[in-house]
Motif scaffolding. Structure first.
Motif: not given
Ligand SMILES: Nc1nc2c(ncn2[C@@H]2O[C@H](COP(=O)(O)OP(=O)(O)OP(=O)(O)O)[C@@H](O)[C@H]2O)c(=O)[nH]1
Ligand SMILES: [Mg+2]
Lengths: 186, 139
Positions: B68, B98-101
């Motif tokens: 991430s 954004y904020l995703l793995i």
């Protein structure tokens, strides 16, 4: 136990007291730079700050930067990916306060993250009869731009460690928040 | 030369032998523990890196990284007995989600490369800190 590291940019106009504050803070108040010696390149000074009640600590890599514009091209390249920002002006010098907008823009343009912990420091409060910048005015400016405001006198050893401790704490909380985010992703 | 399906997992003898940055709660061992919920965090400033040593020399066809906020990543390999003499094999910019793995498959550049050690250098990021959940490889 965790040990964080943060690149801390220290910037502001020439002779406002950046090097003095950095030296004082890193020597635990034992080393006041009485005679002015112009900073011509970035001097990096490392200082460890403990986070109270946690067992965690932060190594602040204080990047004491020159205020004189002739050195800016060389030094601003090294501001890449800042972790936090200490913006200093001299309360007896109106122009050094006016420059803060410029310094803030420059440093913020170097970060790719949404947050950059930052403090505004009004230094040289011991020279009260020559004061040219109103405390409230500085405070309002800081709040409006998302900085925490401190007044210091490096000469009288007053508050000199507070801005850096505040930055360390903000950086630490940012880390904790981010870790919670990382956990929530899975 | 050995053949294995998931050569980078601890079960297959691979270990993280070095990682910069240090939070005991999120150590680099979490990259290799086979648990998708645990992760390694960097603790400020870049570049940051970790080195995975395999149990022998393997031919690698694919590497998958779950992470991430990583932006620029360089992977280097070494076939020496000791983890020295690394050579860059690929450099990649991970697109920001954004904020995703971000799951990154590195196929073409790596295909057929031989390695005993893999070094992952995180050159820059989208934030002050990144997480790496897992790294796996196929032969
Ligand atoms: N009276 C007073 N003088 C101070 C204070 N802090 C610093 N000074 C003096 O101000 C002068 C300039 O300080 P420096 O710390 O070198 O200034 P600087 O911001 O690093 O300047 P550059 O390196 O040119 O960017 C020195 O002579 C210091 O002794 C203070 O709180 N009160
Ligand atoms: Mg200086």
């Amino acid at each position: 136990m965790g040990k964080l590291t943060a690149k801390c940019i220290v910037a502001g106009d020439s002779s406002v007291g950046k090097s003095t504050l950095v030296q004082l803070f890193s020597s635990n108040g034992s080393h006041f730079l009485k005679n002015y010696s112009m900073t011509t390149g970035i001097d990096v000074v490392m200082k460890t700050v403990q986070i109270p009640d946690t067992g965690d600590s932060i190594e602040l890599f204080l990047c004491d930067s020159p205020g004189k514009a002739v050195f800016s091209d060389m030094t601003e390249m090294q501001w890449d990916q800042p972790g936090c920002f200490c913006l200093v002006f001299d309360v007896t010098n109106e122009a050094s306060f006016s420059s803060c907008t410029k310094w803030l823009q420059k440093v913020r343009s170097k970060t790719s993250s949404a947050q950059l912990p930052a403090v505004l420091v009004g230094n040289k409060t011991d020279l009260s009869d020559r004061r040219a910048v109103d405390k409230l005015e500085a405070q309002e400016w800081a709040v409006r731009h998302g900085l925490v405001y401190f007044e210091t006198s490096a000469k009288d050893l007053e508050n000199y460690e507070l801005p850096f401790q505040s930055l360390a704490k903000s950086f630490y909380h940012m880390y904790q928040e981010r870790v919670e985010n990382f956990k929530s992703l899975v | 030369m050995t053949k294995a399906g998931d050569l980078c997992l601890s079960a297959a003898g691979a270990r993280v032998i070095l990682a910069t940055s240090s939070d005991e709660r999120h150590p680099a061992e979490h990259i290799m523990d086979g648990n998708p919920e645990t992760f390694w965090t960097t603790t400020g400033m870049f570049p940051q890196e970790f080195i995975i040593s395999l149990s022998g020399v393997f031919k690698i066809n694919k590497i998958t990284i779950h992470s991430s906020l990583v932006k620029n990543l360089r992977i280097e390999t070494s076939i020496s007995k000791e983890p020295v003499n690394f050579e860059p094999c690929t450099e990649k910019v991970l697109i920001f989600v954004y904020l995703l793995i971000y799951i990154c498959f590195l196929l073409p550049q790596l295909s057929g490369i031989q390695a005993a050690h893999l070094r992952f250098v995180i050159l820059s990021a989208y934030d002050h800190f990144v997480a790496v959940y897992s790294v796996s490889g196929d032969t």
